[in-house]
Write a protein that holds these residues in place. Structure first.
Motif, short mmCIF file in Angstrom:
data_model
loop_
_atom_site.label_atom_id
_atom_site.label_comp_id
_atom_site.label_asym_id
_atom_site.label_seq_id
_atom_site.Cartn_x
_atom_site.Cartn_y
_atom_site.Cartn_z
N LEU A 144 0.84 -1.20 0.00
CA LEU A 144 0.00 0.00 0.00
C LEU A 144 0.87 1.25 0.00
N THR A 145 0.47 2.25 -0.78
CA THR A 145 1.24 3.50 -0.85
C THR A 145 0.30 4.70 -0.72
N LEU A 146 -0.22 5.19 -1.82
CA LEU A 146 -1.08 6.38 -1.78
C LEU A 146 -2.44 6.12 -1.14
N SER A 147 -2.80 4.85 -0.93
CA SER A 147 -4.06 4.53 -0.26
C SER A 147 -3.83 3.98 1.14
N HIS A 148 -2.61 4.11 1.64
CA HIS A 148 -2.24 3.51 2.93
C HIS A 148 -3.06 4.12 4.08
N PRO A 149 -3.47 3.31 5.06
CA PRO A 149 -4.20 3.86 6.22
C PRO A 149 -3.35 4.83 7.05
N ASP A 150 -2.03 4.65 7.01
CA ASP A 150 -1.12 5.49 7.79
C ASP A 150 -0.83 6.78 7.00
N LYS A 151 -1.25 7.91 7.55
CA LYS A 151 -1.08 9.19 6.86
C LYS A 151 0.40 9.50 6.60
N GLU A 152 1.27 9.11 7.52
CA GLU A 152 2.70 9.37 7.33
C GLU A 152 3.23 8.68 6.08
N VAL A 153 2.79 7.45 5.85
CA VAL A 153 3.21 6.72 4.65
C VAL A 153 2.62 7.39 3.41
N ARG A 154 1.34 7.70 3.47
CA ARG A 154 0.70 8.38 2.31
C ARG A 154 1.43 9.67 1.98
N ASP A 155 1.74 10.45 2.99
CA ASP A 155 2.38 11.75 2.77
C ASP A 155 3.76 11.60 2.12
N PHE A 156 4.48 10.55 2.52
CA PHE A 156 5.79 10.29 1.90
C PHE A 156 5.63 10.08 0.40
N TRP A 157 4.66 9.25 0.01
CA TRP A 157 4.47 8.96 -1.41
C TRP A 157 3.88 10.14 -2.16
N ILE A 158 3.08 10.95 -1.48
CA ILE A 158 2.57 12.18 -2.10
C ILE A 158 3.74 13.10 -2.43
N ARG A 159 4.65 13.26 -1.46
CA ARG A 159 5.83 14.11 -1.70
C ARG A 159 6.67 13.55 -2.85
N HIS A 160 6.80 12.22 -2.90
CA HIS A 160 7.58 11.61 -3.99
C HIS A 160 6.95 11.91 -5.35
N CYS A 161 5.65 11.81 -5.45
CA CYS A 161 4.98 12.07 -6.73
C CYS A 161 5.09 13.54 -7.13
N ILE A 162 5.00 14.43 -6.16
CA ILE A 162 5.17 15.87 -6.46
C ILE A 162 6.59 16.13 -6.95
N ALA A 163 7.57 15.55 -6.25
CA ALA A 163 8.97 15.70 -6.67
C ALA A 163 9.18 15.16 -8.08
N SER A 164 8.52 14.05 -8.39
CA SER A 164 8.66 13.44 -9.71
C SER A 164 8.08 14.34 -10.80
N ARG A 165 6.96 14.96 -10.53
CA ARG A 165 6.36 15.87 -11.52
C ARG A 165 7.28 17.07 -11.77
N LYS A 166 7.94 17.52 -10.74
CA LYS A 166 8.86 18.66 -10.91
C LYS A 166 10.09 18.25 -11.72
N ILE A 167 10.57 17.05 -11.49
CA ILE A 167 11.69 16.53 -12.27
C ILE A 167 11.28 16.43 -13.75
N ALA A 168 10.09 15.91 -14.00
CA ALA A 168 9.61 15.77 -15.37
C ALA A 168 9.46 17.14 -16.03
N ALA A 169 8.98 18.12 -15.28
CA ALA A 169 8.84 19.48 -15.83
C ALA A 169 10.20 20.04 -16.22
N TYR A 170 11.22 19.70 -15.45
CA TYR A 170 12.59 20.10 -15.80
C TYR A 170 13.00 19.46 -17.12
#
Length: 417
Positions: A144-170
């Motif tokens: 489980l990642t973006l649907s994880h019951p633990d908010k801390e885990v979800r937030d980690f993967w949310i940050r990863h996806c945001i970082a990935s979008r910024k890399i792609a924009a570069y």
């Protein structure tokens, strides 16, 4: 008879049906295929704290010569690209960054960690696409990642996806062509769930958070990818086709269709025209499922030809972003890229050499006899002569001659790793 002589003879057969073959080949040159980097190293990546492959993904085989460094992987891609006609793109996962031996967590990745890839893409005139990597990580061990019951885990993967979008924009800004950033997650359950809705609510909320960060589509295009099941998620996948199709349509994102992510009797070719009625663009990951989502190397089978036909006959070459997604470690990995990508291009060429408008007219008139007859006859038209000429004109080996290049490369480079 020479390649050109065969071409001139074949051209006349197609010209009888109003098909301008020279124009077709010029158009084909402008269609890029996004070639997935992970075929070259069995989805290992180059993280300093490299993890074992997980997330319902499996690579089988141990053919010698796997790329073990970014330099080796780029060299292998260069060899494959030299054997494939046309100008194409390369698709990266986040685990292919270069961090100079330092441990950099995925939510801390930056464009600088992919600078060597950008420099290489500039040198070779390639576009780059991107994928956050939400598998093969301790925070994805329970599936489980973006649907994880633990908010801390979800937030980690949310940050990863945001970082990935910024890399792609570069990538998009540096290379002058927008990167496609595709989000796929392994989330699901092995056995029958008691609650299907709540994990999907969490996934929706996570995606909303990710896409709150606005990025100009001039540089980055967002896509979301569904799956039917995976190893460890046999009974339930949070990100189903219906979930992502609805999300993409409502939020103006691309729905990415992977040819291996559906029921065995369900085909992506049949979905393309239906979805293009409601979406300006679609994205594909073309693979070959054998009994399950096994990601075999793409061959020129009936379904691949149908995918090509659906894209071409519906004038959607600029609406469907075509990428590949297979990983076979039982054969030469550079050959796998070459076979699969050449076949994808062959499927498009085959479709462009069919009198699609006339066949549509026959259907509208109810003339199903002539429609069937012509559709079958065109399967044995001299398509191969056109393909050979296209390869020769674009400076790549004709027919199976490319195998000699692969064999030499294996002897001189791959066997010494």
């Amino acid at each position: 008879m020479s390649v050109n002589e065969n071409y001139q003879r074949a051209k006349k057969d197609y010209e009888k049906w109003g098909i301008d073959v020279d124009q077709v080949l010029e158009k084909l040159k402008s269609v890029p295929i996004s070639i997935h980097c992970w075929q070259g190293d069995d989805i290992g990546g180059f993280e300093t704290n490299q993890q074992e492959l997980s997330g319902g993904i499996d690579v089988t085989g141990n053919y010698p010569g796997k790329a073990t460094t970014p330099k080796e992987l780029r060299g292998d891609l260069e060899k494959a690209l030299s054997l494939i006609p046309g100008k194409h793109r390369v698709n990266l996962h986040a685990i292919y960054g270069e961090t100079a031996g330092k441990v950099v967590e995925r939510d801390q990745l930056e464009p600088k960690h992919f600078q060597n890839w950008v420099n290489w893409a500039k040198e070779h005139g390639l576009g780059l696409d991107f994928n956050p990597t939400l598998f093969s990580h301790p925070k994805a061990d329970d599936g489980l990642t973006l649907s994880h019951p633990d908010k801390e885990v979800r937030d980690f993967w949310i940050r990863h996806c945001i970082a990935s979008r910024k890399i792609a924009a570069y990538f998009g800004a540096e290379l002058g062509t927008p990167a496609l950033t595709n989000i796929w997650i392994p989330d699901g359950y092995k056995d029958i769930p008691s609650d299907r809705l709540t994990p999907r609510k969490r996934l929706k909320d996570s995606l909303d958070e990710i896409f709150k960060v606005e990025i100009d589509e001039k540089y980055n295009i967002d896509a979301v990818e569904s799956k039917l099941f995976g190893i460890g998620s046999e009974a339930y996948v949070v990100g189903s086709h219906e979930f992502y199709m609805g999300y993409a349509l409502k939020n103006n994102k691309l729905c990415l269709l992977d040819t291996g992510h559906y029921h065995p009797t369900e085909v992506v070719s049949n979905k393309i025209s239906a979805m293009l009625l409601y979406s300006d663009k679609l994205a594909l990951h073309v693979s070959r499922p054998v009994r399950w989502d096994s990601d075999h190397v793409v061959i020129l089978d009936d379904e691949l030809r149908e995918i090509g036909l659906e894209i071409v006959r519906n004038d959607a070459l600029d609406k469907v972003m075509i990428g590949l997604d297979f990983f076979d470690a039982s054969i030469n990995r550079v050959a796998a890229w070459t076979i699969g990508t050449r076949n994808m291009i062959k499927a498009l060429l085959y479709a462009m050499l069919v009198p699609n408008d006339y066949l549509k007219q026959l259907q509208e008139e109810g003339n199903f006899t002539e429609r069937l007859a012509l559709m079958e006859e065109f399967k044995t038209y001299p398509f191969g002569a056109i393909w050979d000429y296209y390869c020769e004109q674009t400076g790549v080996p004709v027919r199976e001659a490319w195998l000699e290049d692969i064999q030499s490369y294996e002897k001189e480079v791959l066997s010494k790793r």
